[in-house]
Scaffold this motif. Sequence first.
Motif, short mmCIF file in Angstrom:
data_model
loop_
_atom_site.label_atom_id
_atom_site.label_comp_id
_atom_site.label_asym_id
_atom_site.label_seq_id
_atom_site.Cartn_x
_atom_site.Cartn_y
_atom_site.Cartn_z
N VAL A 34 -9.66 -0.92 1.67
CA VAL A 34 -10.54 0.13 1.16
C VAL A 34 -9.75 1.14 0.34
CG1 VAL A 34 -12.01 2.07 1.83
CG2 VAL A 34 -12.28 -0.14 2.96
N VAL A 35 -8.55 1.48 0.82
CA VAL A 35 -7.71 2.43 0.09
C VAL A 35 -7.41 1.90 -1.31
CG1 VAL A 35 -5.42 3.47 -0.01
CG2 VAL A 35 -6.68 3.46 2.14
N ARG A 36 -6.97 0.66 -1.39
CA ARG A 36 -6.63 0.12 -2.71
C ARG A 36 -7.87 0.03 -3.61
NH1 ARG A 36 -4.37 -5.92 -3.56
NH2 ARG A 36 -6.53 -6.35 -2.94
N ARG A 37 -8.99 -0.36 -3.03
CA ARG A 37 -10.20 -0.48 -3.84
C ARG A 37 -10.62 0.87 -4.39
NH1 ARG A 37 -15.34 -4.32 -2.54
NH2 ARG A 37 -16.52 -3.86 -4.41
N ASN A 38 -10.57 1.91 -3.54
CA ASN A 38 -10.95 3.24 -4.01
C ASN A 38 -9.98 3.76 -5.07
OD1 ASN A 38 -12.97 3.03 -2.14
ND2 ASN A 38 -12.46 4.87 -1.01
N VAL A 39 -8.67 3.52 -4.84
CA VAL A 39 -7.68 3.99 -5.82
C VAL A 39 -7.88 3.28 -7.15
CG1 VAL A 39 -5.21 4.03 -6.37
CG2 VAL A 39 -5.99 4.68 -4.09
N GLU A 90 -11.35 11.23 -0.08
CA GLU A 90 -11.28 11.54 1.35
C GLU A 90 -11.10 10.26 2.17
OE1 GLU A 90 -14.02 13.70 4.78
OE2 GLU A 90 -14.41 14.06 2.66
N THR A 91 -11.79 9.20 1.79
CA THR A 91 -11.63 7.92 2.50
C THR A 91 -10.21 7.40 2.34
OG1 THR A 91 -13.96 7.40 2.13
CG2 THR A 91 -12.50 5.57 2.66
N VAL A 92 -9.64 7.55 1.16
CA VAL A 92 -8.26 7.11 0.92
C VAL A 92 -7.30 7.85 1.84
CG1 VAL A 92 -6.38 7.15 -0.77
CG2 VAL A 92 -8.64 6.38 -1.46
N VAL A 93 -7.40 9.19 1.83
CA VAL A 93 -6.47 9.99 2.64
C VAL A 93 -6.66 9.69 4.13
CG1 VAL A 93 -5.77 12.33 3.22
CG2 VAL A 93 -6.42 11.77 0.87
N GLU A 94 -7.92 9.62 4.57
CA GLU A 94 -8.20 9.37 5.99
C GLU A 94 -7.61 8.04 6.44
OE1 GLU A 94 -12.08 8.89 8.96
OE2 GLU A 94 -12.34 9.46 6.85
N ASN A 95 -7.80 6.98 5.66
CA ASN A 95 -7.29 5.67 6.06
C ASN A 95 -5.77 5.61 6.02
OD1 ASN A 95 -9.80 4.59 6.59
ND2 ASN A 95 -10.03 3.62 4.59
N LEU A 96 -5.15 6.28 5.04
CA LEU A 96 -3.69 6.29 5.00
C LEU A 96 -3.11 7.01 6.22
CD1 LEU A 96 -2.87 6.99 1.22
CD2 LEU A 96 -2.60 4.85 2.48
N LEU A 97 -3.69 8.16 6.57
CA LEU A 97 -3.19 8.89 7.74
C LEU A 97 -3.47 8.11 9.02
CD1 LEU A 97 -4.26 12.54 6.82
CD2 LEU A 97 -1.98 11.53 6.70
N ASP A 98 -4.64 7.48 9.11
CA ASP A 98 -4.96 6.69 10.29
C ASP A 98 -4.02 5.51 10.43
OD1 ASP A 98 -6.92 6.03 12.53
OD2 ASP A 98 -6.98 4.19 11.33
N ASN A 99 -3.69 4.88 9.31
CA ASN A 99 -2.77 3.74 9.35
C ASN A 99 -1.37 4.20 9.78
OD1 ASN A 99 -2.28 0.77 8.42
ND2 ASN A 99 -0.66 1.92 7.41
N ALA A 100 -0.91 5.34 9.24
CA ALA A 100 0.41 5.86 9.62
C ALA A 100 0.44 6.22 11.10
CB ALA A 100 0.76 7.07 8.75
N HIS A 101 -0.64 6.83 11.61
CA HIS A 101 -0.70 7.18 13.02
C HIS A 101 -0.71 5.94 13.90
CE1 HIS A 101 -3.18 7.67 16.69
NE2 HIS A 101 -2.33 8.67 16.91
N GLY A 102 -1.45 4.91 13.48
CA GLY A 102 -1.56 3.71 14.29
C GLY A 102 -0.24 3.00 14.47
N PHE A 103 0.68 3.11 13.52
CA PHE A 103 1.98 2.44 13.63
C PHE A 103 3.10 3.36 14.07
CE2 PHE A 103 -0.32 -0.55 10.97
CZ PHE A 103 0.12 -1.78 11.46
N SER A 104 2.79 4.64 14.30
CA SER A 104 3.83 5.58 14.71
C SER A 104 4.03 5.51 16.22
CB SER A 104 3.45 7.01 14.30
OG SER A 104 3.42 7.14 12.90
N PRO A 105 5.28 5.58 16.68
CA PRO A 105 5.54 5.64 18.14
C PRO A 105 5.15 7.01 18.69
CG PRO A 105 7.58 5.91 16.92
CD PRO A 105 6.52 5.61 15.91
N PRO A 106 4.97 7.13 20.00
CA PRO A 106 4.65 8.44 20.59
C PRO A 106 5.68 9.48 20.18
CG PRO A 106 4.37 6.71 22.21
CD PRO A 106 5.01 6.06 21.03
#
Length: 440
Positions: free
Chosen positions: A408-413, A329-345
């Motif tokens: 964190v994502v890489r460490r968990n994976v 869950e931490t992996v998925v959450e951080n990946l989605l959060d990272n994608a959202h943070g770099f996505s334009p409106p």
Amino acid sequence: LAPILQRFDGRSAEKLSDEVRRLGGVDTAIRLLLRPNVGGRKQGLFLIAAVPPLPNDRLEAERVRLIEAGAIAETGGGCLPYIADTQRYTNVSGQEEVLTAVTPVPSPRGCWFVLVSRSGNAVLRSSLGRPYWQSTEVRVASVIYAMIAMVVLWMFADIWGNLRRFARLARDIRTGDAGGKSFERQNRVPEISGIATEFDRLVLGLRASARSIREAAEENAHALKGPLAVIAQSVEPLKRLAASENEASRALSRIEQSTEKLDRLVSASRQLDNVTAAILEAPRERVDLAALVELQCADLVRMYDDCELQLDFEGSGPFDVWGSAALIETVVENLLDNAHGFSPPGGRISVRLGRTPEAVLMAVADEGPGVADADLDRIFERYYTNRGADMSGAAESGEGHYGIGLWVVRRNVDALGGTIVARNLDDGGLCVEIAIPVAR
């Protein structure tokens, strides 16, 4: 016998018979044969005496049988030493004997041959003339070897069963289902009790390390949060006093920003310690990655619905992996959060799930600016970030934006036994792909 044979004449025949009977016995048979030398020529072969004694009517038959059996062979000129091969022989009485020696003795009368044979159960049970597996010694040795083999197989089976119990207990410890079990109590082989004890100590040490990490995280956070709170409270009255002074106001603003940043870094450090402890103690269980990702995507859309975020999810499950639901869950959450943070409106985030025979695959792609090729590996390093202040998600949450989210994502994976890579898309944006071993 040699002195008697060399001085033999008709008058010493009785003495010769007595001596042969004395030398013979229950298990030893002796036969004396003479090849006379008359006028310099060798004459026939005659049986002179035998022990056990033979009736006169059987002497000729015994002589013939000995010759046919090859007990006496030509010795060449003269009376030379001769050794016959040890062989079985059936005498005229139908009893088996083993011929063990043939000794020529030269004399003025001619050449004497002393034949010695052994009889009796002790010799007849030997392997002479028989297949070796029929001998008593070989049969007894076979039984002993079979017993040793059974003992060795039993020991291997016992050790193998013990190792299987160890494997099950290790899996239970990893998944958090061990209860009060220990390697020492599971051990059935006394020779490896020391190893079982060391395994128990190792598990206790790992659990103590996880507790120590969590306690240190709480203590460090508490120790650092106190001074930060004091600094933040002290800045408030200074801001009111220096409201008219531009330079002072800017200095106070920088202090305030640095304080906020330090506060977020403290929270990030605490998160790192908790992640480390979670990896040490994380249970392993069957997790449906498809259901978990679909739920996380729905939460992300609700959380950022004001950004007109478009999210595409593709991958009908189940896609079961073996791991910890919290870690995944931490992996998925951080990946989605990272994608959202770099996505334009109004940007689009794509989440794709698939599988190979060995692993479940997940790809998260955004339409952001991407990453320089030289930094594709660095984005997974701790405290590395290329997020600018103009990124849409930069102001939302401080904890994930100081270069620990993808670390964190890489460490968990890695802890789940998987792999992770990042690549730039041809049309712009970044795609992060992970592979986690399937649950079998």
